[in-house]
Write a protein that holds these residues in place. Structure first.
Motif, short mmCIF file in Angstrom:
data_model
loop_
_atom_site.label_atom_id
_atom_site.label_comp_id
_atom_site.label_asym_id
_atom_site.label_seq_id
_atom_site.Cartn_x
_atom_site.Cartn_y
_atom_site.Cartn_z
N SER A 187 30.24 24.73 -14.38
CA SER A 187 30.21 24.57 -15.84
C SER A 187 31.61 24.65 -16.43
O SER A 187 31.88 24.04 -17.47
N PRO A 191 32.24 21.05 -18.49
CA PRO A 191 31.52 21.65 -19.62
C PRO A 191 30.56 20.69 -20.30
O PRO A 191 29.55 21.14 -20.88
N ARG A 193 28.54 18.86 -18.89
CA ARG A 193 27.30 18.87 -18.11
C ARG A 193 26.73 20.29 -17.99
O ARG A 193 25.88 20.55 -17.15
N SER A 194 27.21 21.19 -18.83
CA SER A 194 26.85 22.61 -18.67
C SER A 194 25.35 22.86 -18.81
O SER A 194 24.80 23.72 -18.12
N GLU A 195 24.68 22.16 -19.69
CA GLU A 195 23.23 22.38 -19.85
C GLU A 195 22.50 22.08 -18.55
O GLU A 195 21.65 22.86 -18.10
N ILE A 197 23.80 21.93 -15.56
CA ILE A 197 24.29 22.84 -14.50
C ILE A 197 23.61 24.19 -14.59
O ILE A 197 23.14 24.74 -13.59
N PHE A 198 23.55 24.76 -15.79
CA PHE A 198 22.94 26.08 -15.94
C PHE A 198 21.44 26.03 -15.66
O PHE A 198 20.88 26.96 -15.07
#
Length: 277
Positions: A187, A191, A193-195, A197-198
């Motif tokens: 992430s 960042p 693609r953070s949603e 990834i998390f």
């Protein structure tokens, strides 16, 4: 090498493709790193640098506590996911060997992850695996918590590993620490693609409960150990160098329409299945 290293280790091309060229300052391949065991690369951190999980996380829930009663109820509901697509994903998530494990976040990043095309990212994942995994063992060895499948007698998604897992402490979850460390690292690199990834990182931890090898608090505290490990890694120069190079690889490949390591439609269908709490 100490016994913790031995225990975890026992389980566990050119950047030109389809018109994507090397970016300035991006080396084609990282320097070789020794293996501490076949297939397991040396981590970035020395044993003395690993966070002390025993000093960070709370004790295991008492057998007569409300917390453990909740864990048992969650475990019983999760047994109903056996032989579903979510169970199949848990089987995949159980495999920490490479190249298989490299595909864990491939769909989340919308790109392939492999040694030839993304060598720094591939090495980053491989080297942080022992860092996050070994960081859990000060608590694992101290508490020696019994795993749920030993208690309930039901099958696990890690077929053939029952004997090994039954003698390995459950608290906190080493797999979860590894998967959440990867999520935190990725992430930071991507960042935007953070949603995704998390979401995938949380599912990786949930897979340990679906697999019937970890209790909920094992997973929750595994994430805490992961965060502590990633914090320590930030000051390691080899780690930060590989991060910079991996960021360039992600920028070059993510969202370019190249095939991921895994079937992303199947993964998305599995992730839709709600893991009860």
């Amino acid at each position: 090498m100490n016994s913790n290293n031995n225990r975890l280790a026992s389980r566990l091309g050119l950047f030109v493709l389809l018109g994507v060229t090397l970016m300035p300052g991006l080396q084609a391949q990282p320097a070789p790193v020794e293996e501490i065991r076949p297939g397991i690369l040396r981590g970035y951190l020395a044993q003395s640098e690993l966070p002390n999980a025993l000093g960070i996380i709370p004790p295991v829930p008492e057998a007569d506590s409300a917390a453990f009663a909740w864990e048992q109820s969650v475990n019983q509901r999760l047994l109903g996911l056996r032989d579903t697509p979510r169970w199949a994903l848990a089987v995949l998530d159980n495999d920490l060997s490479f190249p298989s494990a490299a595909g864990t976040f491939s769909c989340a990043l919308d790109m392939p992850i492999n040694q030839q095309d993304t060598p720094y990212l591939y090495q980053l994942l491989r080297r942080t695996l022992p860092d996050a995994g070994l960081a859990t063992y000060s608590a694992k060895d101290h508490y020696q918590r019994t795993r749920p499948f030993v208690t309930n007698g039901e099958p696990i998604c890690a077929a053939g590993q029952e004997e090994t897992l039954s003698t390995d402490g459950s608290y906190p979850s080493g797999h979860t620490a590894i998967g959440w460390a990867w999520a935190l690292i990725l992430s930071e690199l991507a960042p935007e693609r953070s949603e995704e990834i998390f979401k995938r990182g949380l599912a990786f931890g949930d897979s340990r409960m679906v697999c019937n090898v970890h209790w909920p608090m094992d997973v929750i505290q595994g994430q805490i150990v992961a965060a502590a490990t990633v914090a320590v890694l930030q000051s390691n120069p080899d780690f930060t160098n590989d991060m910079q190079q991996a960021a360039r690889e992600i920028a070059a490949f993510s969202g370019r329409g190249m095939p991921a390591n895994r079937n992303c439609e199947e993964e998305a269908a599995a992730l839709v299945i709600v893991v009860p709490r």
